[in-house]
Scaffold this motif. Structure first.
Motif, short mmCIF file in Angstrom:
data_model
loop_
_atom_site.label_atom_id
_atom_site.label_comp_id
_atom_site.label_asym_id
_atom_site.label_seq_id
_atom_site.Cartn_x
_atom_site.Cartn_y
_atom_site.Cartn_z
N UNK A 1 2.43 27.76 -22.18
CA UNK A 1 3.77 27.27 -22.55
C UNK A 1 3.69 26.09 -23.50
N UNK A 2 2.92 26.23 -24.56
CA UNK A 2 2.81 25.16 -25.56
C UNK A 2 4.17 24.82 -26.17
N UNK A 3 5.02 25.85 -26.35
CA UNK A 3 6.35 25.61 -26.92
C UNK A 3 7.15 24.67 -26.03
N UNK A 4 7.10 24.91 -24.73
CA UNK A 4 7.82 24.07 -23.78
C UNK A 4 7.21 22.67 -23.74
N UNK A 5 5.89 22.58 -23.83
CA UNK A 5 5.21 21.28 -23.85
C UNK A 5 5.68 20.44 -25.04
N UNK A 6 5.80 21.08 -26.20
CA UNK A 6 6.26 20.36 -27.40
C UNK A 6 7.70 19.87 -27.22
N UNK A 7 8.57 20.72 -26.69
CA UNK A 7 9.96 20.32 -26.45
C UNK A 7 10.03 19.17 -25.45
N UNK A 8 9.20 19.24 -24.43
CA UNK A 8 9.17 18.18 -23.42
C UNK A 8 8.73 16.86 -24.03
N UNK A 9 7.66 16.89 -24.82
CA UNK A 9 7.18 15.66 -25.47
C UNK A 9 8.28 15.04 -26.33
N UNK A 10 8.97 15.87 -27.11
CA UNK A 10 10.03 15.36 -27.98
C UNK A 10 11.16 14.74 -27.16
N UNK A 11 11.59 15.42 -26.09
CA UNK A 11 12.68 14.92 -25.27
C UNK A 11 12.30 13.62 -24.58
N UNK A 12 11.08 13.55 -24.05
CA UNK A 12 10.65 12.33 -23.36
C UNK A 12 10.51 11.17 -24.34
N UNK A 13 9.99 11.43 -25.52
CA UNK A 13 9.87 10.38 -26.53
C UNK A 13 11.25 9.84 -26.91
N UNK A 14 12.21 10.73 -27.13
CA UNK A 14 13.57 10.30 -27.45
C UNK A 14 14.17 9.48 -26.32
N UNK A 15 13.80 9.77 -25.09
CA UNK A 15 14.33 9.05 -23.93
C UNK A 15 13.61 7.73 -23.68
N UNK A 16 12.60 7.41 -24.50
CA UNK A 16 11.91 6.13 -24.37
C UNK A 16 10.63 6.18 -23.56
N UNK A 17 10.17 7.37 -23.20
CA UNK A 17 8.93 7.48 -22.44
C UNK A 17 7.72 7.38 -23.37
N UNK A 18 6.65 6.83 -22.85
CA UNK A 18 5.36 6.82 -23.52
C UNK A 18 4.36 7.54 -22.62
N UNK A 19 3.35 8.14 -23.23
CA UNK A 19 2.39 8.91 -22.45
C UNK A 19 1.20 8.02 -22.06
N UNK A 20 1.01 7.86 -20.76
CA UNK A 20 -0.13 7.08 -20.26
C UNK A 20 -1.40 7.91 -20.28
N UNK A 21 -1.30 9.15 -19.81
CA UNK A 21 -2.42 10.08 -19.74
C UNK A 21 -1.84 11.48 -19.83
N UNK A 22 -2.70 12.48 -19.94
CA UNK A 22 -2.20 13.85 -19.94
C UNK A 22 -1.33 14.09 -18.72
N UNK A 23 -0.10 14.50 -18.97
CA UNK A 23 0.80 14.85 -17.88
C UNK A 23 1.45 13.67 -17.17
N UNK A 24 1.16 12.42 -17.59
CA UNK A 24 1.74 11.25 -16.94
C UNK A 24 2.45 10.39 -17.97
N UNK A 25 3.75 10.23 -17.78
CA UNK A 25 4.61 9.49 -18.71
C UNK A 25 5.22 8.30 -17.99
N UNK A 26 5.56 7.26 -18.78
CA UNK A 26 6.17 6.06 -18.21
C UNK A 26 7.28 5.58 -19.14
N UNK A 27 8.33 5.04 -18.53
CA UNK A 27 9.44 4.45 -19.30
C UNK A 27 9.89 3.18 -18.59
N UNK A 28 10.32 2.20 -19.36
CA UNK A 28 10.82 0.97 -18.73
C UNK A 28 12.15 1.22 -18.04
#
Length: 186
Positions: A102-129
């Protein structure tokens, strides 16, 4: 740049759709080639961010309802007196593992999380203030399938955790600052 244009000049004014030539002139003034501008408009249309309207022989564009929501949220953040302040030490952690198929879904997820202010700490682990309404992030991006593969939590760093270190790991702070300064100069 196209979102910045719509957010700063068009949003909230209900103008007619914007002719292609306006984007060509605007972005040429910022050093962006005509071919790149046309490709961007086509890609944004394919992704459902812009709606293309044919007026005679000329193409015109307007934001799609989904993109209007994205620009509205960005405008609220930009207009806020303190857009990046949050209670000290409060964070949202999101864990989401996406199958390789599901690379397509992974790309959409990354874009949505980035727009929401998340940063990627590690593969599969995101953080936002702060406390982020992750369910709304998934819903706004139409990512119900990804939401089913994710868990999210409110988190507080324990003593001894180098908050500045994980911030610099999750977000390229220096690069963001440099890009921002170049954008302002342009």
């Amino acid at each position: 740049m196209v979102f910045s244009f719509f957010g700063g000049v068009v949003r909230g004014r209900a103008p007619p759709p914007v002719p292609t030539v306006v984007f060509l002139r605007l972005l040429a003034g910022l050093g962006i080639a005509e071919a790149a501008t046309r490709a961007t408009l086509a890609r944004m249309t394919r992704k459902g961010l812009l709606e293309r309207i044919q007026v005679g022989r000329a193409a015109h564009y307007r934001l799609s309802p989904g993109a209007e929501a994205i620009v509205r949220k960005a405008d609220e953040r930009v207009s806020a007196p303190a857009p990046f302040e949050h209670p000290d030490g409060q964070w949202t952690l999101l864990s989401c593992s996406m199958p390789e198929s599901r690379r397509d879904l992974r790309h959409q997820l990354r874009a949505a999380l980035s727009l929401a202010g998340f940063g990627r700490l590690r593969d599969g682990l995101w953080i936002a203030p702060g406390a982020v309404d992750v369910g709304a992030v998934f819903a706004d991006a139409d990512l119900a399938e990804a939401a089913g593969l994710a868990e999210w939590f409110a988190a507080v760093p324990l003593p001894g955790v180098g908050v500045e270190d994980f911030i610099r790991r999750a977000w390229p702070v220096g690069e963001i600052r440099e890009r921002h300064e170049r954008f302002i100069e342009a």
